[in-house]
Design a protein around this motif. Sequence first.
Motif, PDB file in Angstrom:
ATOM      1  N   ARG A  90      23.652  78.498 -10.263  1.00 53.57           N
ATOM      2  CA  ARG A  90      23.616  77.233 -11.010  1.00 53.57           C
ATOM      3  C   ARG A  90      23.777  77.530 -12.500  1.00 53.57           C
ATOM      4  O   ARG A  90      23.318  78.548 -12.997  1.00 53.57           O
ATOM      5  N   GLY A  93      29.044  76.481 -13.732  1.00 51.78           N
ATOM      6  CA  GLY A  93      30.187  75.596 -13.619  1.00 51.78           C
ATOM      7  C   GLY A  93      30.653  75.273 -12.217  1.00 51.78           C
ATOM      8  O   GLY A  93      31.701  74.644 -12.043  1.00 51.78           O
ATOM      9  N   GLY A  95      29.282  73.203  -9.829  1.00 57.13           N
ATOM     10  CA  GLY A  95      29.232  71.770  -9.537  1.00 57.13           C
ATOM     11  C   GLY A  95      30.373  71.030 -10.214  1.00 57.13           C
ATOM     12  O   GLY A  95      31.048  70.196  -9.598  1.00 57.13           O
ATOM     13  N   GLY A  96      30.604  71.315 -11.483  1.00 55.23           N
ATOM     14  CA  GLY A  96      31.705  70.686 -12.200  1.00 55.23           C
ATOM     15  C   GLY A  96      33.052  71.043 -11.608  1.00 55.23           C
ATOM     16  O   GLY A  96      33.953  70.196 -11.531  1.00 55.23           O
ATOM     17  N   ALA A  97      33.208  72.280 -11.171  1.00 58.71           N
ATOM     18  CA  ALA A  97      34.472  72.701 -10.557  1.00 58.71           C
ATOM     19  C   ALA A  97      34.723  71.928  -9.263  1.00 58.71           C
ATOM     20  O   ALA A  97      35.875  71.572  -8.966  1.00 58.71           O
ATOM     21  N   ILE A  99      33.620  68.849  -8.576  1.00 59.17           N
ATOM     22  CA  ILE A  99      33.990  67.483  -8.947  1.00 59.17           C
ATOM     23  C   ILE A  99      35.412  67.453  -9.495  1.00 59.17           C
ATOM     24  O   ILE A  99      36.212  66.582  -9.138  1.00 59.17           O
ATOM     25  N   ASP A 100      35.739  68.410 -10.360  1.00 63.48           N
ATOM     26  CA  ASP A 100      37.104  68.477 -10.901  1.00 63.48           C
ATOM     27  C   ASP A 100      38.129  68.606  -9.783  1.00 63.48           C
ATOM     28  O   ASP A 100      39.200  67.992  -9.829  1.00 63.48           O
ATOM     29  N   LEU A 128      24.984  66.743 -15.392  1.00 62.28           N
ATOM     30  CA  LEU A 128      26.373  67.053 -15.037  1.00 62.28           C
ATOM     31  C   LEU A 128      27.161  65.768 -14.825  1.00 62.28           C
ATOM     32  O   LEU A 128      28.234  65.575 -15.395  1.00 62.28           O
ATOM     33  N   TYR A 129      26.631  64.872 -14.018  1.00 64.05           N
ATOM     34  CA  TYR A 129      27.355  63.648 -13.668  1.00 64.05           C
ATOM     35  C   TYR A 129      27.623  62.775 -14.892  1.00 64.05           C
ATOM     36  O   TYR A 129      28.677  62.134 -14.986  1.00 64.05           O
ATOM     37  N   ASP A 130      26.689  62.741 -15.830  1.00 69.18           N
ATOM     38  CA  ASP A 130      26.864  61.930 -17.034  1.00 69.18           C
ATOM     39  C   ASP A 130      28.015  62.428 -17.906  1.00 69.18           C
ATOM     40  O   ASP A 130      28.515  61.684 -18.749  1.00 69.18           O
ATOM     41  N   ARG A 131      28.458  63.663 -17.703  1.00 70.19           N
ATOM     42  CA  ARG A 131      29.629  64.156 -18.443  1.00 70.19           C
ATOM     43  C   ARG A 131      30.911  63.529 -17.901  1.00 70.19           C
ATOM     44  O   ARG A 131      31.916  63.506 -18.589  1.00 70.19           O
ATOM     45  N   TYR A 132      30.863  63.016 -16.680  1.00 70.99           N
ATOM     46  CA  TYR A 132      32.037  62.383 -16.064  1.00 70.99           C
ATOM     47  C   TYR A 132      32.041  60.868 -16.265  1.00 70.99           C
ATOM     48  O   TYR A 132      33.065  60.275 -16.555  1.00 70.99           O
TER      49      TYR A 132
END
Length: 160
Positions: A90, A93, A95-97, A99-100, A128-132
């Motif tokens: 964790r 990156g 989780g972000g990868a 979603i991306d 993390l989600y709030d960045r999207y």
Amino acid sequence: MVIRDPDPRDEAAWRRLWSGYTEFYQVDVPEAVTALTWSRILDPDGPVFARIAEMDGKIAGFAISTLHPSTWTAGPNCYLEDLFVDQNVRGHGVGGALIDDLLRLAEKKGWDRLYWHTDAGNETARALYDRYTKADNFVRYRIPLSDYIEWGNSERDAIG
């Protein structure tokens, strides 16, 4: 990091992460449902699919989604039902990868919407989600039908 479709050989590693995921949410998913989920993930004709994040040859996380039609859009919607990252990686990156990757698939395949929900107190995931995107104002209601049936007709009749 590589994001890819799961392979039948990934089952043991996926199950290890799945166990961590269900433990995190303090739920007991019956073995039969876990086995069914894995078989759905591998079914190329089903609406459930998964993406696997692999780091250094090891599975580091997964995203399990369901593709479905919508009454609000012309194209399909993708519901990201489960996202989990191994606690040992964790903050790297993963989780972000994942979603991306779903966003790239959405663009490539013509999906109209990607959406998900999380526990209100899951601050790490929400950061993390709030960045999207920001969370919307909808409130989720969920009735396990086994509870509904046990509730009985007299209680339902009394309120409605």
